[in-house]
Design an enzyme around this catalytic site. Structure first.
Site, mmCIF file in Angstrom:
data_model
loop_
_atom_site.group_PDB
_atom_site.id
_atom_site.type_symbol
_atom_site.label_atom_id
_atom_site.label_comp_id
_atom_site.label_asym_id
_atom_site.label_seq_id
_atom_site.Cartn_x
_atom_site.Cartn_y
_atom_site.Cartn_z
ATOM 1 N N ASP A 76 0.938 -1.211 -0.048
ATOM 2 C CA ASP A 76 0.108 0.040 0.101
ATOM 3 C C ASP A 76 0.895 1.234 0.059
ATOM 4 O O ASP A 76 0.690 2.186 0.820
ATOM 5 C CB ASP A 76 -0.855 -0.008 1.280
ATOM 6 C CG ASP A 76 -1.478 -1.271 1.623
ATOM 7 O OD1 ASP A 76 -2.072 -2.094 0.493
ATOM 8 O OD2 ASP A 76 -1.645 -1.744 2.707
ATOM 9 N N GLU A 250 -11.093 -1.395 -3.867
ATOM 10 C CA GLU A 250 -10.355 -0.804 -2.881
ATOM 11 C C GLU A 250 -9.288 0.033 -3.296
ATOM 12 O O GLU A 250 -8.933 0.027 -4.413
ATOM 13 C CB GLU A 250 -9.969 -1.716 -1.663
ATOM 14 C CG GLU A 250 -9.010 -2.780 -2.444
ATOM 15 C CD GLU A 250 -8.545 -3.797 -1.232
ATOM 16 O OE1 GLU A 250 -9.490 -3.981 -0.291
ATOM 17 O OE2 GLU A 250 -7.749 -4.518 -1.360
#
Length: 386
Positions: A76, A250
C-alpha cells in the site's frame, strides 16, 4: 513496452548564434502513446557546422528504471512530494502495528532513508490491530495521515481514522488523533484517500455494505480533513476481474489532467488476481453524481509472468524530479502466497515506474515492472546554418 520511434529534431541557427538543443525529445512508445524524455546531447562541433552548413548530432535518451523492488515489504505504498522539496514515503508495516514515515530530497535516496515511527497502535480497544494503508497529506498548513485500524476485541472491525501534526517536519512533530471518519454506516472500511478539486476537498474510500460481503468505493465532500458530508456510492465490483476470491473495490488514488479526473482502484483478492481498474469523469462534472463516472470494462494493470510481478495494486501517484508522473504500487515476486491468508504474506513490495498518457488523454499503466532500453536508440538533431 516497445520504443517505436524517436522524433528527430531540426533547428536553424544564424552565424554566431548560441546553439541550443532541446532538453527533451518526443518518443513514440505504442500506437497511441507519445511521451517526452530527457536527452543528453553529444557536443556540437561549431567549426564543422561552419564548414558544412548542416550537421547531425546524436543524443542519449534518458529513462529512469527504479530498483525492482523499490522498498521491500511496504504494501500500500504512498509517495508524496511536498513544497519543501522533500519526498515523503509511507506504507503498511508488516506487523500492522505502527505508522512509519521516511523522507528524502530525491526518490533515489528513499530506500536508504531513515524510517521513523510516527504513531504506534493502541494496546487495546480501537486502533489496536491491523494498522493499514497510511497516506500522508498536507492540508491547510497541517500534516494529516489517513489510516485504517481494527479493534483488539474485533480485529476485523476496521475503520478509517485520521492523525494530525502541525510541525514543519512531520517526522519530528507530535501526531494527534482526530478520531474516526464519520461514515454513514458502521462496517469494514479502509483505504481512505483525499484530494482537492476545483476548490472542494473530497474523500474516497472502500467500505463493505451491511451484510459484509461486498466492498464498494464511496465518495464524499469533506467539511474538514476528518469529517465528511453525505457519502455517495461510486463503484461496486461488477466485472469478472473484480470478484476473484472476494468482491472488492479498494485502494483508490486520484490523478487528473485538464479534461478528465481519474480514480484508479484495486480489485479482487490480494494474490496474483489482484488488479487495478480505472474510473473517470469529465473535469467539470459533479463528482458526487454517480452518473458522472465511467468505469473501464477491463483492468488497467494486471499480473505479469513476463516481468515476474504479481498482484499489482493499491497505488498512489507522484511526480519525479523532472515533473514526469509516476505510478507507485505494490506487487509480489511470485504467484500465490506463503501463508494461509495472503494479507500475512508480507512480500508485497513497493515499486515505482513512470506513468504515460495516451493521445486521447487517458493514463497508460502498461505492464508492472516494464523496462525501456534506449541503448540501441539515439536521438538525432539536424542543425542547419542559415
Amino acid at each position: 513496452m516497445d520504443i517505436k520511434r524517436i522524433h528527430d529534431v531540426e533547428i536553424d541557427v544564424s552565424r554566431g548564434e548560441d546553439i541550443r538543443l532541446p532538453e527533451r525529445v518526443l518518443v513514440d512508445l505504442e500506437d497511441n502513446i507519445t511521451a517526452e524524455f530527457n536527452v543528453n546531447w553529444d557536443s556540437v562541433d561549431e567549426n564543422e557546422l561552419l564548414d558544412k552548413g548542416t550537421i547531425e548530432v546524436e543524443g542519449k535518451v534518458e529513462h529512469k528504471d527504479y530498483p525492482k523492488p523499490f522498498i521491500e515489504q511496504r504494501a500500500d505504498p504512498y509517495l508524496y512530494k511536498h513544497t519543501d522539496g522533500y519526498y515523503y514515503f509511507t506504507g503498511s508495516y508488516p506487523l500492522y502495528d505502527r505508522v512509519v514515515l521516511r523522507r528524502a530530497k530525491t526518490i533515489d535516496e528513499l530506500p536508504q532513508a531513515e524510517e521513523k515511527v510516527i504513531w504506534w497502535k493502541h494496546e487495546s480497544g480501537i486502533m489496536s490491530e491491523h494498522i493499514w494503508a497510511p497516506e500522508i497529506h498536507f492540508i491547510d498548513g497541517k500534516w494529516y495521515v489517513h489510516v485504517a485500524a481494527g479493534d483488539k476485541d474485533d480485529v476485523w472491525a476496521i475503520r478509517p481514522y485520521v492523525l494530525e501534526c502541525d510541525a514543519e517536519n512531520p517526522l519530528e512533530g507530535e501526531w494527534i488523533e482526530k478520531g474516526q471518519i464519520n461514515t454513514e454506516f458502521q462496517s469494514f472500511s479502509l483505504d481512505a484517500t483525499t484530494f482537492e478539486h476545483q476548490g472542494k476537498r473530497y474523500l474516497v474510500w472502500s467500505q463493505k455494505v451491511d451484510n459484509d460481503t461486498i466492498a464498494n468505493l464511496y465518495i464524499a465532500e469533506m467539511e474538514n480533513p476528518w469529517t465528511i458530508k453525505k457519502q455517495v456510492l461510486l463503484s461496486t465490483p461488477e466485472y469478472d476481474w473484480e470478484v476473484i476470491g472476494f468482491d472488492v473495490n479498494e485502494g483508490p488514488a486520484m490523478i487528473k489532467n485538464d479534461k478528465k479526473i481519474f480514480i484508479a482502484f484495486s480489485a479482487s483478492e490480494t494474490d496474483e488476481n489482484y488488479a487495478m481498474g480505472l474510473l473517470h469523469a469529465d473535469i467539470d462534472s459533479d463528482l458526487l453524481d454517480p452518473n458522472a463516472w465511467t468505469k473501464e470494462k477491463e483492468p488497467v494493470l494486471v499480473s505479469s509472468d513476463n516481468t515476474g510481478e504479481y498482484g499489482p495494486g493499491h497505488n498512489s501517484f507522484c511526480v519525479d524530479e523532472d515533473g514526469y508522473e509516476l505510478l507507485v504500487y505494490h506487487a509480489r515476486p511470485y504467484k500465490g502466497f506463503n501463508t494461509e491468508n495472503p494479507l500475512y504474506d508480507h512480500n508485497r513490495h513497493a515499486r515505482i515506474q513512470r506513468l504515460f498518457w495516451t493521445k486521447d488523454g487517458f493514463p497508460y499503466f502498461g505492464e508492472p515492472g516494464y523496462q525501456l532500453d534506449f541503448s540501441n536508440h539515439k536521438a538525432k538533431a539536424k542543425i542547419t546554418l542559415r
